[in-house]
Design an enzyme around this catalytic site. Structure first.
Site, PDB file in Angstrom:
ATOM      1  N   GLU A  55     -40.923  11.587  -5.380  1.00 31.71           N
ATOM      2  CA  GLU A  55     -42.072  10.855  -5.929  1.00 31.71           C
ATOM      3  C   GLU A  55     -42.295  11.059  -7.430  1.00 31.71           C
ATOM      4  O   GLU A  55     -43.362  11.497  -7.860  1.00 31.71           O
ATOM      5  CB  GLU A  55     -43.333  11.235  -5.140  1.00 31.71           C
ATOM      6  N   ASN A 104     -36.389  10.410  -3.628  1.00 28.54           N
ATOM      7  CA  ASN A 104     -37.174   9.908  -2.499  1.00 28.54           C
ATOM      8  C   ASN A 104     -38.552   9.469  -2.979  1.00 28.54           C
ATOM      9  O   ASN A 104     -39.181  10.145  -3.792  1.00 28.54           O
ATOM     10  CB  ASN A 104     -37.307  11.060  -1.480  1.00 28.54           C
ATOM     11  N   GLU A 118     -39.023   8.498   5.916  1.00 26.05           N
ATOM     12  CA  GLU A 118     -40.309   8.984   6.443  1.00 26.05           C
ATOM     13  C   GLU A 118     -41.063   7.853   7.136  1.00 26.05           C
ATOM     14  O   GLU A 118     -42.277   7.728   7.000  1.00 26.05           O
ATOM     15  CB  GLU A 118     -41.163   9.576   5.316  1.00 26.05           C
ATOM     16  N   ASP A 148     -43.218   5.332   9.105  1.00 28.35           N
ATOM     17  CA  ASP A 148     -44.299   5.140  10.069  1.00 28.35           C
ATOM     18  C   ASP A 148     -45.037   3.864   9.662  1.00 28.35           C
ATOM     19  O   ASP A 148     -45.038   3.474   8.500  1.00 28.35           O
ATOM     20  CB  ASP A 148     -45.255   6.341  10.159  1.00 28.35           C
TER      21      ASP A 148
END
Length: 365
Positions: free
Chosen positions: A170, A211, A275, A277
């Site tokens: 990030e 990422n 990741e 969701d």
């Protein structure tokens, strides 16, 4: 990305062995969970198409939830494990130059015993740093040495044991500008090539990722990552994969996911959803579950449509272990299994999409 949900008082606290049991159909929120038709072996389906399907786990040594442990440790369902928190700086180097690998070791050993590969998460991030690091009055030289030392110890400890590392996590704001962090503000943008180069020198076989979230489709933030990737690769910096976190909202997926994946893989990078969701407003309902299932299918199709998209990891296994309710109190139910570890409509949509995939990926365990 997910913040800490529960941290053990002592990292060395380990639970006794578990005895798996079978999940049963029960009611959630006053409404029956859709009757399961059995597990479909998501990772086996992905593996047949040259990819992996994985999950993230956290303090499994404390868990007495045998259904969760059995499901998360099932290599037919999940072939890749990511430690959700216990390779982050606060856990690994809680005081300067004193390293504790207990939590990470437990997860790695547990995964390998189950026949699962592991992604390392992560070396350099602005969040979940110990107080000694956040509160230090560092010079560029000193902070650089601290970062290199940390990567050296952590990467060296797990050398040869992991498929990949999220080396930098990030680094950008949503508008594509640099995020203000101790790494960028003190060391400067060169902290990224330095971190990648250091990680590669420690473990030359591990795939090295950058990422981030909100980079699923085309946009300012993914543009910044694309330009960074071009720059790093032009300079021959060891950079192997772009991690798309995939924290999404039901009914709000960008339409440009395949195009975004394609431009990164055209540079020679592999891509993974790291990741995933897809959260919904609560309480859930049949309409939201149907939309969620279609959204999961969209993501899987985007990945399986490109041979260099090597895999998908969901950020935890079942809804009761998700980070989302702690951050978005009115949302949740974002994963493929409900709180009773029963597969949801989205699970079957993922299975169908993996089974129907035509493009064979190049992932090799």
């Amino acid at each position: 990305m997910a913040p800490l949900v529960q941290i053990a008082a002592t990292l060395g606290l380990l639970a006794s062995a578990f005895v798996p049991t079978n999940a049963a159909v029960v009611e959630r929120g006053g409404k029956p969970t859709p009757a399961p038709t059995g597990l479909k072996s998501l990772n086996s389906l992905a593996k047949a198409k040259g990819r992996y399907f994985g999950t993230a786990v956290d303090t499994i040594w404390q868990s007495t939830d045998t259904k969760y442990l059995k499901l998360s440790g099932n290599s037919k369902e999940f072939g890749m494990i990511t430690p959700e928190n216990y390779m982050k700086w606060f856990a690994i180097e809680p005081t300067r130059n004193h390293f504790n690998f207990t939590g990470g070791d437990y997860i790695v050993n547990w995964a390998h015993k189950n026949g699962q590969a592991v992604r390392g998460h992560n070396f350099v991030w602005h969040s979940q740093l110990p107080d000694w690091l956040n509160n230090g009055n560092w010079t560029k030289s000193t902070l650089t040495s601290i970062m290199v030392n940390h990567i050296g110890h952590l990467g060296g400890h797990y050398k040869g044991k992991l498929y990949a590392w999220d080396v930098v996590n990030e680094p950008y704001n949503d508008d594509g500008t640099w995020r203000s962090t101790i790494w960028h503000d003190i060391i400067g943008p060169d902290f990224i090539p330095l971190a990648l180069t250091t990680a590669h020198a420690i473990d030359s076989k591990a795939k090295l990722y950058i990422n981030d979230y909100n980079v699923e489709g085309l946009g300012a933030k993914s543009d910044a990552h694309y330009n960074l990737a071009k720059s790093l690769l032009k300079k021959k910096i060891p950079y192997h994969g772009f991690g798309i976190q995939g924290h999404l909202v039901v009914g709000q997926l960008p339409t440009t996911i395949p195009a975004n994946i394609a431009r990164f893989t055209a540079l020679g990078l592999e891509v993974a959803f790291t990741e995933l969701d897809i959260r919904m407003d609560l309480p859930d309902n049949a309409k939201n579950q149907t939309t969620q299932a279609n959204d999961y299918k969209t993501v899987v199709n985007a990945c399986t449509g490109n041979r260099a998209c090597v895999g998908i990891t969901t950020w935890e296994t079942s809804d009761d272990y998700s980070w989302i309710p702690g951050v978005f109190p009115t949302q949740g139910d974002a994963l493929l299994f409900d709180t009773n570890k029963n597969p949801k409509p989205a699970y079957y949509a993922v299975a169908d999409a993996l089974k129907a995939a035509k493009t064979i990926g190049h992932y090799k365990a």
